[in-house]
Write a protein that holds these residues in place. Structure first.
Motif, PDB file in Angstrom:
ATOM      1  N   TYR A  41    -101.074  30.933  36.966  1.00 25.83           N
ATOM      2  CA  TYR A  41     -99.728  30.476  37.286  1.00 25.83           C
ATOM      3  C   TYR A  41     -99.494  29.146  36.585  1.00 25.83           C
ATOM      4  N   ARG A  42     -98.213  28.913  36.232  1.00 24.70           N
ATOM      5  CA  ARG A  42     -97.837  27.658  35.582  1.00 24.70           C
ATOM      6  C   ARG A  42     -96.626  27.076  36.298  1.00 24.70           C
ATOM      7  N   LYS A  43     -96.517  25.723  36.258  1.00 27.41           N
ATOM      8  CA  LYS A  43     -95.374  25.047  36.869  1.00 27.41           C
ATOM      9  C   LYS A  43     -95.091  23.786  36.074  1.00 27.41           C
ATOM     10  N   GLU A  44     -93.836  23.647  35.652  1.00 26.86           N
ATOM     11  CA  GLU A  44     -93.478  22.435  34.933  1.00 26.86           C
ATOM     12  C   GLU A  44     -93.373  21.275  35.934  1.00 26.86           C
ATOM     13  N   VAL A  45     -93.968  20.136  35.570  1.00 27.41           N
ATOM     14  CA  VAL A  45     -93.956  18.963  36.445  1.00 27.41           C
ATOM     15  C   VAL A  45     -93.444  17.764  35.652  1.00 27.41           C
ATOM     16  N   ALA A  46     -93.111  16.708  36.346  1.00 32.72           N
ATOM     17  CA  ALA A  46     -92.613  15.508  35.687  1.00 32.72           C
ATOM     18  C   ALA A  46     -93.736  14.847  34.892  1.00 32.72           C
ATOM     19  N   GLU A  47     -93.350  14.064  33.924  1.00 31.57           N
ATOM     20  CA  GLU A  47     -94.349  13.402  33.077  1.00 31.57           C
ATOM     21  C   GLU A  47     -95.181  12.388  33.880  1.00 31.57           C
ATOM     22  N   SER A  48     -94.579  11.881  34.984  1.00 32.50           N
ATOM     23  CA  SER A  48     -95.287  10.913  35.833  1.00 32.50           C
ATOM     24  C   SER A  48     -96.262  11.569  36.802  1.00 32.50           C
ATOM     25  N   TYR A  49     -96.282  12.886  36.802  1.00 30.29           N
ATOM     26  CA  TYR A  49     -97.184  13.613  37.700  1.00 30.29           C
ATOM     27  C   TYR A  49     -98.628  13.272  37.331  1.00 30.29           C
ATOM     28  N   GLY A  50     -99.379  12.709  38.296  1.00 31.82           N
ATOM     29  CA  GLY A  50    -100.732  12.236  37.979  1.00 31.82           C
ATOM     30  C   GLY A  50    -101.811  13.000  38.702  1.00 31.82           C
ATOM     31  N   GLU A  51    -103.048  12.570  38.466  1.00 29.91           N
ATOM     32  CA  GLU A  51    -104.215  13.230  39.052  1.00 29.91           C
ATOM     33  C   GLU A  51    -104.237  13.082  40.570  1.00 29.91           C
ATOM     34  N   GLU A  52    -103.743  11.931  41.083  1.00 34.39           N
ATOM     35  CA  GLU A  52    -103.754  11.713  42.539  1.00 34.39           C
ATOM     36  C   GLU A  52    -102.877  12.740  43.237  1.00 34.39           C
ATOM     37  N   GLN A  53    -101.697  13.001  42.683  1.00 38.06           N
ATOM     38  CA  GLN A  53    -100.804  13.997  43.259  1.00 38.06           C
ATOM     39  C   GLN A  53    -101.394  15.393  43.121  1.00 38.06           C
ATOM     40  N   ARG A  54    -102.071  15.614  42.019  1.00 40.14           N
ATOM     41  CA  ARG A  54    -102.701  16.932  41.816  1.00 40.14           C
ATOM     42  C   ARG A  54    -103.780  17.199  42.861  1.00 40.14           C
TER      43      ARG A  54
END
Length: 578
Positions: free
Chosen positions: A491-504
């Motif tokens: 599965y794929r999902k487009e995320v914002a460029e600010s999306y970081g490892e902590e949120q992941r």
């Protein structure tokens, strides 16, 4: 004229007696020996040991009693029809005390010559004559003798402790109307419990009139313990004492400061006599009860507040609470009527029942605990336990009839084999992580042929992206597989460029399967396995991406039972220019 002369002779007689008593008290006395039998003999022999002291008017004094050894104090009332108040406060043990008015000769044997009688004869007149008994008491309450009118004369206060060596306090005054040594209690002196929790108790009481009406400095002290209520601050402090095992014992007859004698007009000499009246630095090696633990009793002074919440208590435990009003200027205190309360029980954890061969979804709060129970219906030789920790690691403990079988930290999917026992029941405790909440799936079964409910996983569940193979519209990734044939969905999902490892990491819940995803996010599903683990690697190129965009890629492995496990998510970014 004759009556006046008689009064003057009586006053001289009382003064002479006080001088004799002080003189006897100043005779050199040795501390009792370590020989208990000899000690008891010496301390009871009036010839060897005569304990006499003077009580000052209007000041609280502290004293010390040896067990079964009476102690006598004296004070003078100079005029007839004088009010009198005597208050005795037991500290360590119940006391017996008696107040008497001593009968003295009107004239000395010297017939007005001014020559005193021999010391032995004067001593006999004071100690042998029992006098008129005014009041007696036995117990551990703070008790007072109060009279609005008393005759002039020499008064004797005798105290006795029959249980053990003990401390006490005495306050005597001939002006009880004007003296206010002890804070006054309100009309309702009870301490109320206004709120009760598992670890806290809130107390409230009515303020003492001494503070806001009489303008005297008053603070409140709260004493908490698990044994009983205290009737005086003196008793509470004796329990708290940090040196109960070796208590400092005062020298017999010499436990007053020079101030006490200056109060009567006697000036202490410079020969060190006053210094000897302090506490001895020697410690008496005698049997004392062991002091309680610091956590068992505590005293907290809170200023002039009359509401206080006691915290850090143990659940389901009975505590006793006492409040004392303390005069900050004189350090005298009065006890309110204490109370007691039992803290509430810990909230009982609900036990989740596991059914043989069925998966249960479990949620645990941060640092929380959950209890599971597995009770197989039929006899069994082995129990297989599957634990899938989907989010954050958990600690797993398994007991059989109270016996610890397993204690491990689990992250990801784990399988445990437990030896069975006929009619045995299993208790499972799950403790959450400090990092955050935990979600997991648990299955227990006694069926030996039961298939693995969760898909098999490689040791490394990361997704690798090939940077050199990136284009403006594609990304190539690879992941490891196993020898078992499993279904893999991407599965794929487009995320914002600010999306970081902590949120992941926060979204890395392995229990959330493909059914939670949108259909538009699905790339493909395929089956894959390899008999050779060294070659159990598969790759896939994801197309249809937009230039310069960031995507979150997820791979789910799905077992035949339908349960899935998500690999670690991967962030990839397509090239902006190609």
């Amino acid at each position: 004229m004759q009556i006046r002369d008689q009064r003057m002779r009586q006053c001289k007689g009382w003064s002479l007696v006080l001088l004799i008593l002080l003189g006897l008290g100043s005779l050199a006395q040795k501390l009792p020996t370590r020989d208990e039998g000899l000690f008891q003999m010496q301390i009871r022999d009036k010839v060897l040991f005569h304990d006499s002291s003077v009580i000052p008017d209007g000041a609280e004094i502290s004293g010390y009693l040896f067990r079964d050894t009476p102690k006598r104090y004296y004070f003078v009332v100079e005029e007839d029809n004088t009010p009198l108040s005597v208050t005795v406060t037991p500290c360590d043990a119940p006391l017996e005390w008696k107040l008497t008015l001593q009968e003295l000769p009107e004239e000395s044997s010297g017939e007005g010559s001014g020559q005193p009688e021999p010391l032995d004869q004067q001593k006999q007149q004071v100690t042998v004559d029992e006098g008129t008994e005014l009041f007696t008491y036995k117990g551990n309450d703070v008790e007072s003798y109060v009279a609005t009118s008393t005759p002039s004369g020499l008064y004797q206060l005798e105290l006795l402790s029959t249980e053990k060596d003990s401390n006490f306090k005495v306050y005597t005054t001939t002006t009880p109307e004007s003296d206010q040594p002890y804070p006054e209690l309100p009309y309702d002196p009870r301490v109320d419990v206004t709120a009760l929790g598992r670890t806290t108790v809130t107390l409230a009481w009515k303020p003492t009139p001494t503070g806001f009406l009489m303008g005297q400095p008053v603070q409140y002290c709260v004493v908490i313990n698990k044994e009983h209520n205290f009737k005086s601050m003196c008793a509470a402090e004796a329990k708290i004492s940090t040196d109960d095992a070796f208590m400092l014992a005062p020298k017999p007859g010499r436990d007053f400061s020079p101030f006490d004698f200056v109060h009567f007009g006697f000036v202490p000499s410079d020969n060190g006599f006053g210094k000897d009246r302090g506490l001895t630095s020697n410690k008496i090696s005698r049997a004392y009860p062991a002091k309680p633990k610091v956590s068992d009793i505590q005293k907290i002074c809170i200023g002039n507040k009359n509401i206080f919440t006691v915290s850090d208590l143990k659940p389901d435990t009975q505590y006793y609470f006492d409040v004392f009003a303390v005069n900050s200027a004189t350090n005298t205190s009065t006890a309110y009527v204490g109370t007691f309360a039992r803290t509430k029980e810990e909230a009982r954890q609900k036990t989740h029942e596991l059914k043989d061969g069925k998966v249960s979804d479990i949620f645990i709060k941060r640092k929380g605990t959950k209890f599971l129970r597995f009770a197989p219906v039929s006899s069994h030789q082995r129990v297989t336990l599957f634990v899938h920790s989907c989010l954050n690691a958990v600690q797993v403990q398994v007991r059989r009839e109270g016996k610890l079988l397993l204690s491990q930290n689990v992250e990801g999917v784990r399988q445990f084999q437990l030896r069975g026992k006929p009619k045995a029941k299993y208790q499972i405790r799950l403790r959450g992580s400090r990092k955050g909440a935990s979600t997991l799936k648990v299955l227990a079964t006694t069926r030996p042929s039961s298939k693995q409910p969760f898909p098999s996983l490689p040791e490394d569940t990361r997704i690798k992206a090939f940077d050199k193979l990136r284009t403006c519209s594609t990304a190539t990734v690879a992941w490891l597989g196993t020898q078992d044939r499993n279904k893999y969905c991407i599965y794929r999902k487009e995320v914002a460029e600010s999306y970081g490892e902590e949120q992941r990491r926060r979204e890395q819940n392995q229990c959330a399967g493909p059914e939670t995803r949108r259909k538009s996010e699905k790339v493909l599903c395929k089956y894959f396995h390899s008999p050779n683990l060294q070659k159990a690697v598969t790759t896939e190129t994801i197309t249809g991406l937009e230039p310069g965009k960031t995507y979150l890629l997820d791979v789910y492995v799905v077992a035949h039972s339908g349960h899935s496990v998500k690999y670690q998510s991967k962030l990839v970014k397509t090239r902006k220019y190609c």
